[in-house]
Every structure is written in C-alpha cells, then in structure tokens.
Write a protein that holds these residues in place. Structure first.
Motif, PDB file in Angstrom:
ATOM      1  N   GLY A  16       0.833  -1.207   0.000  1.00 11.55           N
ATOM      2  CA  GLY A  16       0.000   0.000   0.000  1.00 11.55           C
ATOM      3  C   GLY A  16       0.864   1.252   0.000  1.00 11.55           C
ATOM      4  O   GLY A  16       1.807   1.357  -0.772  1.00 11.55           O
ATOM      5  N   GLU A  17       0.583   2.183   0.902  1.00 10.88           N
ATOM      6  CA  GLU A  17       1.313   3.461   0.892  1.00 10.88           C
ATOM      7  C   GLU A  17       2.123   3.647   2.178  1.00 10.88           C
ATOM      8  O   GLU A  17       2.248   4.757   2.684  1.00 10.88           O
ATOM      9  CB  GLU A  17       0.330   4.611   0.686  1.00 10.88           C
ATOM     10  N   GLU A  18       2.702   2.562   2.659  1.00 11.13           N
ATOM     11  CA  GLU A  18       3.419   2.687   3.933  1.00 11.13           C
ATOM     12  C   GLU A  18       4.619   3.629   3.831  1.00 11.13           C
ATOM     13  O   GLU A  18       4.960   4.316   4.799  1.00 11.13           O
ATOM     14  CB  GLU A  18       3.832   1.310   4.480  1.00 11.13           C
ATOM     15  N   GLU A  19       5.251   3.690   2.637  1.00  8.75           N
ATOM     16  CA  GLU A  19       6.392   4.611   2.484  1.00  8.75           C
ATOM     17  C   GLU A  19       5.955   6.063   2.658  1.00  8.75           C
ATOM     18  O   GLU A  19       6.640   6.855   3.292  1.00  8.75           O
ATOM     19  CB  GLU A  19       7.060   4.474   1.110  1.00  8.75           C
ATOM     20  N   ILE A  20       4.810   6.408   2.050  1.00 15.44           N
ATOM     21  CA  ILE A  20       4.325   7.797   2.145  1.00 15.44           C
ATOM     22  C   ILE A  20       4.062   8.154   3.609  1.00 15.44           C
ATOM     23  O   ILE A  20       4.348   9.268   4.053  1.00 15.44           O
ATOM     24  CB  ILE A  20       3.050   8.006   1.290  1.00 15.44           C
ATOM     25  N   ASP A  21       3.563   7.191   4.378  1.00 17.51           N
ATOM     26  CA  ASP A  21       3.320   7.450   5.804  1.00 17.51           C
ATOM     27  C   ASP A  21       4.632   7.790   6.521  1.00 17.51           C
ATOM     28  O   ASP A  21       4.670   8.666   7.380  1.00 17.51           O
ATOM     29  CB  ASP A  21       2.635   6.235   6.453  1.00 17.51           C
ATOM     30  N   GLU A  22       5.707   7.077   6.132  1.00 14.82           N
ATOM     31  CA  GLU A  22       7.000   7.382   6.764  1.00 14.82           C
ATOM     32  C   GLU A  22       7.506   8.758   6.327  1.00 14.82           C
ATOM     33  O   GLU A  22       8.057   9.519   7.130  1.00 14.82           O
ATOM     34  CB  GLU A  22       8.057   6.306   6.427  1.00 14.82           C
ATOM     35  N   VAL A  23       7.307   9.088   5.046  1.00 11.55           N
ATOM     36  CA  VAL A  23       7.707  10.405   4.531  1.00 11.55           C
ATOM     37  C   VAL A  23       7.022  11.503   5.362  1.00 11.55           C
ATOM     38  O   VAL A  23       7.657  12.461   5.810  1.00 11.55           O
ATOM     39  CB  VAL A  23       7.326  10.561   3.032  1.00 11.55           C
ATOM     40  N   VAL A  24       5.703  11.343   5.564  1.00 10.91           N
ATOM     41  CA  VAL A  24       4.926  12.338   6.322  1.00 10.91           C
ATOM     42  C   VAL A  24       5.499  12.485   7.732  1.00 10.91           C
ATOM     43  O   VAL A  24       5.715  13.597   8.224  1.00 10.91           O
ATOM     44  CB  VAL A  24       3.427  11.943   6.360  1.00 10.91           C
ATOM     45  N   GLN A  25       5.776  11.353   8.351  1.00 10.73           N
ATOM     46  CA  GLN A  25       6.330  11.366   9.708  1.00 10.73           C
ATOM     47  C   GLN A  25       7.635  12.165   9.770  1.00 10.73           C
ATOM     48  O   GLN A  25       7.816  13.014  10.647  1.00 10.73           O
ATOM     49  CB  GLN A  25       6.614   9.908  10.106  1.00 10.73           C
ATOM     50  N   GLU A  26       8.542  11.886   8.820  1.00  9.21           N
ATOM     51  CA  GLU A  26       9.851  12.557   8.792  1.00  9.21           C
ATOM     52  C   GLU A  26       9.692  14.063   8.565  1.00  9.21           C
ATOM     53  O   GLU A  26      10.357  14.878   9.204  1.00  9.21           O
ATOM     54  CB  GLU A  26      10.732  11.953   7.681  1.00  9.21           C
ATOM     55  N   VAL A  27       8.813  14.412   7.620  1.00 11.31           N
ATOM     56  CA  VAL A  27       8.639  15.813   7.233  1.00 11.31           C
ATOM     57  C   VAL A  27       7.998  16.610   8.379  1.00 11.31           C
ATOM     58  O   VAL A  27       8.413  17.729   8.692  1.00 11.31           O
ATOM     59  CB  VAL A  27       7.796  15.892   5.937  1.00 11.31           C
ATOM     60  N   VAL A  28       6.985  16.018   9.006  1.00 13.68           N
ATOM     61  CA  VAL A  28       6.310  16.694  10.128  1.00 13.68           C
ATOM     62  C   VAL A  28       7.331  16.953  11.246  1.00 13.68           C
ATOM     63  O   VAL A  28       7.386  18.030  11.827  1.00 13.68           O
ATOM     64  CB  VAL A  28       5.123  15.829  10.642  1.00 13.68           C
ATOM     65  N   GLN A  29       8.173  15.955  11.499  1.00 13.98           N
ATOM     66  CA  GLN A  29       9.210  16.083  12.534  1.00 13.98           C
ATOM     67  C   GLN A  29      10.166  17.239  12.233  1.00 13.98           C
ATOM     68  O   GLN A  29      10.508  18.027  13.113  1.00 13.98           O
ATOM     69  CB  GLN A  29      10.009  14.774  12.568  1.00 13.98           C
ATOM     70  N   LEU A  30      10.601  17.343  10.961  1.00 15.37           N
ATOM     71  CA  LEU A  30      11.493  18.424  10.536  1.00 15.37           C
ATOM     72  C   LEU A  30      10.854  19.791  10.788  1.00 15.37           C
ATOM     73  O   LEU A  30      11.504  20.720  11.289  1.00 15.37           O
ATOM     74  CB  LEU A  30      11.792  18.309   9.039  1.00 15.37           C
ATOM     75  N   CYS A  31       9.574  19.910  10.396  1.00 19.28           N
ATOM     76  CA  CYS A  31       8.887  21.195  10.523  1.00 19.28           C
ATOM     77  C   CYS A  31       8.670  21.553  11.999  1.00 19.28           C
ATOM     78  O   CYS A  31       8.776  22.715  12.377  1.00 19.28           O
ATOM     79  CB  CYS A  31       7.555  21.171   9.771  1.00 19.28           C
ATOM     80  N   ARG A  32       8.420  20.542  12.807  1.00 18.89           N
ATOM     81  CA  ARG A  32       8.244  20.798  14.261  1.00 18.89           C
ATOM     82  C   ARG A  32       9.554  21.276  14.876  1.00 18.89           C
ATOM     83  O   ARG A  32       9.579  22.169  15.721  1.00 18.89           O
ATOM     84  CB  ARG A  32       7.762  19.531  14.975  1.00 18.89           C
TER      85      ARG A  32
END
Length: 451
Positions: free
Chosen positions: A430-446
């Motif tokens: 499915g889209e498990e990679e995109i979920d990890e991308v979101v996690q990494e990006v959100v962390q960077l922005c925080r």
C-alpha cells in the motif's frame, strides 16, 4: 501516521524535465491527502499541461506557481522545458534556470512555506530556503543504485563500486554515462550540483524507490551522504481515463490472447535514429510476437510513419502489430491482460510502472541513467537486456531473441514469475512509504518551529 498535524505548506520545485515533474506531482497528490498544502513551482510551459489535466479535487490543495526564466534570444519561453528542447540548448536552459534564482527567492519570500522539496540540479534553491530558516529536503526521482553509483564515482574516483551487479556493460553504456558525468552548464558540472544539492538537504533525502528492491543501495547511499535516505515508493500515476483520442488501441488489445503482446515505447524525450528504428522494426517482425509500438518524432520533424519504418513493414505485420504515433495511454496499455512484456528504454518511471503492474521488461537503455537502471532490472530478476554489438548498435536478431524469451519461451518463466511477485508485493505494501515520509517531514517542521 495519520493526518492530525496542523496543515503544512510545502513548496515543490522539480527540475524542468517531464521525468522529474511527473513524480514530484504524484508525491504532491499523496501529500495533499495527508493535510499538506502544496505550492508547485515550474515554468509556464511546464505548468500548462498540468493545469489542463489536474483533477478538480486538487484545485484547492495544489497551487501552481510560475517561475519565469530570463528571456534569452536562443531560448524562447516554449523552450523553458526539456520536452522538445534541441539537445545543444540544454546547457543554455540550465544557465537560464540558474539566472532565475532571484525570481525563485522572491517566490520563497512571498509564500513563506514550511518546507521546500527540491531536485538535484538547483543547488541555489535550498540555500535560499535555509537562509530564511525554512527546512529544505531533496527529492530524487531516480533510484538508489544510480545515485550511489554516481556519488561513489564523484567522491571516490578510481575506487571500484562495492556492488558488482551494477556496472556499465559495454562501450555504448560507458560513452553515454561519460556524457552524464561530464555534462556541465554555467561553469558547474551536473555531478557537482548533485553532490551540493544532497549536502544541503535537511537531515533526510527522499528517493523514488522501495526497500524490497534496493535495500543495499539505500544503505550505501546513506553511508556516502551522511543523510537518512527515505524511500517514497513507486509513485506510479493512476491511469487517466481519457481514451477517446485513441479508442482503437483497446479494441485491438481486446482481440489478443492473454500475456501475448509486447508494448514498445522509449519515453517522451528520446527519439530513435533511423537505424535504431529499422533494427527494432525488423526485430519485432522476426520475433513473431504481437506488438503495440509508440513511435515519436522530434517536434517539427516532417516525417511520415511509412518513411521512417522499413519498406512494406506495416503491410507485412498486418494485424500482428499496431504502430501508434505520438502519444498512447501507457499505464492503461500496460495494465491490459493481453500485455506480456514491455520493451522499454528503462527510464526509471517506466521501470516502476512495469513493476507495479507486473509486466516483465525487455530492456533497451538509450542514455542518461538508463544503462544502470537496466542492470538493476536484471539484478531484481524481472527483465532481460538486449545486448548491443561491439559498436554499441542494436541488432534485430538480438531484439527478436530477447522479446521471445521474455514473452513466450520457457526460459523466461522466472522473469515473468518475478514480475508477478513484485506486483503482489507492491499491492500488499500500500502506501506505507508515504506514511514514513509524512512522519519525517512533520518532525522536521516541528523542529524548525521549536527553534
């Protein structure tokens, strides 16, 4: 990872080539479903077709932003793209792109995005973002084998690449690859730009691949760059349902037996020479495998199909082959049950599309990253490459032999099986990679917001 972070605005900025814009746009679509607002920046000539085709549901979440390149006498605005660009103008396009950095700076200043996602040639883009305390992340629409191969050669000249499966198999591949390494514009080599772009990326680098086929190359790339490499998955475009233009294609395929037919296409930005076209035509004819072949000519070239193909070819193949000029719905064709092989230049997007749809590959790499991509296709086990002769020429007998092996003969059974397995693997992921991308990006922005 759910979408319960506060809305993040991302400025996405690909290089001016279709093979880059398309994956950036697919990534943009995936992010909008997870509470991101996208500013998508490119030249007007590149944005025009997106504006026409972007589904209505993205009209609020993906905003198109025009970047104006300086007007140079030899580079009118319709050449502000690699699509249809005469090859000798490529350095001029890169120079104009560099000269647009002040315009890009104004865009960043006005939009004030939370994050910049940029490509491998514009080392000035992350500098502009970082100077405004905006995190900048590189997204590579190539694979990890190719990227690590180039960075290894650049950083460790003379040291053998640690994975013997990836190599340049003949003089043709070596000469084409040399062009990639030597290519430069505005006094800077492309490889220098690529290394600098990678170095400036904030902690992570995104890349269009998935771990199951490239684990060791992803790990080596991380070692070479000192960054966490985050795969985004295959990002294959959903088929666009607009087939009125060429309704005959599907009807023709419906009359062919299951997995019996080869689809032949060499991408939107490579044009076959007359000699290559002849060898491929005779190879298809000799293979006796039904085929659908998309033939493209450079813009403005006054060539008819009959003139370009061997004399009498269309009459001889009759209903056993269909030649389509210009454009064809590639995804729709590849997912048809009659297709049993894809004769491809091995552009990375096409390779991933084949994997996602379970179609084995007959590899005929032409230039750029394609010779390395073809090595990866063979290593993964879902395709075979057509070997060239000593002079780097395609030969019809070899074309016919590999098509038959991949599509029809018992010897190709393992290749066909591997293609099926990869398709199933991608469906189950499915889209498990995109979920990890979101996690990494959100962390960077925080992190940025905490400082």
């Amino acid at each position: 990872m759910d979408g319960r972070h506060s809305r993040i605005s991302v400025l996405m900025f690909p290089w001016l080539a279709h093979g880059h814009i398309s994956p950036f746009l697919e990534l943009a679509k995936k992010l909008t479903k997870r509470n991101f607002h996208i500013y998508f920046c490119s030249t007007p000539v590149n944005l025009r077709p997106i504006k026409e085709k972007l589904p209505e549901k993205y009209s609020l979440s993906i905003q198109l932003v025009e970047l104006h390149l300086p007007s140079l006498p030899e580079l009118p605005p319709h050449y502000h793209t690699t699509n249809g660009l005469p090859p000798h103008l490529m350095p001029t396009l890169k120079k104009a792109f560099d000269m647009a950095s002040p315009n890009f700076s104004t865009i960043v200043k006005n939009l004030r995005p939370d994050l910049l996602i940029y490509d491998f040639l514009q080392q000035w883009a992350p500098s502009i973002a970082l100077s405004r305390n905006i995190p900048a992340v590189e997204f590579l629409p190539t694979n990890a084998a190719m990227t690590s191969f180039v960075i290894h050669l650049t950083k460790n000249p003379g040291v053998e690449f640690p994975f013997p499966e990836i190599y340049l198999r003949d003089n043709y591949a070596i000469s084409k690859f040399q062009n990639v390494l030597e290519s430069s514009a505005n006094g800077i080599k492309d490889t220098e730009r690529a290394v600098e772009c990678c170095e400036q990326s904030s902690e992570i680098v995104l890349i269009k691949t998935f771990r199951e086929i490239e684990a060791k190359y992803l790990d080596y790339l991380s070692e070479l760059t000192g960054k966490k490499i985050v795969p985004v998955g295959p990002l294959v475009q959903d088929p666009v349902h607009e087939y009125d233009e060429k309704p005959g294609i599907m009807e023709w395929l419906n009359n062919k037996e299951r997995s019996s037919t080869v689809f032949v296409s060499f991408g939107s930005e490579y044009f076959l020479s007359k000699e290559e076209m002849e060898e491929i035509a005779y190879g298809l004819e000799q293979s006796m495998v039904p085929f659908i072949w998309v033939v493209r000519f450079p813009g403005g070239a006054k060539v008819s199909l009959e003139m370009a193909l061997p004399k009498g070819f269309l009459d001889r193949v009759g209903d056993g082959g269909m030649v389509v000029e210009g454009w064809a719905p590639q995804t729709k064709i590849l997912e048809h049950s009659s297709i049993g092989g894809f004769s491809s230049h091995c552009g990375w997007s096409s390779v991933l599309e084949s994997m996602k749809l379970g179609v084995p590959i007959i590899a005929m790499p032409m230039h750029l990253d394609q010779p390395i991509n073809a090595r990866l296709v063979e290593e993964v086990g879902m395709g075979l490459e057509v070997e060239r002769d000593m002079n780097g020429k395609l030969k019809r007998e070899e074309v016919a032999k590999v098509i038959r092996e991949v599509v029809v003969e018992k010897a190709g059974e393992s290749v066909r099986q591997k293609a099926k397995e990869l398709k199933e693997k991608l469906i189950s992921k499915g889209e498990e990679e995109i979920d990890e991308v979101v996690q990494e990006v959100v962390q960077l922005c925080r992190k940025k917001n905490r400082h």
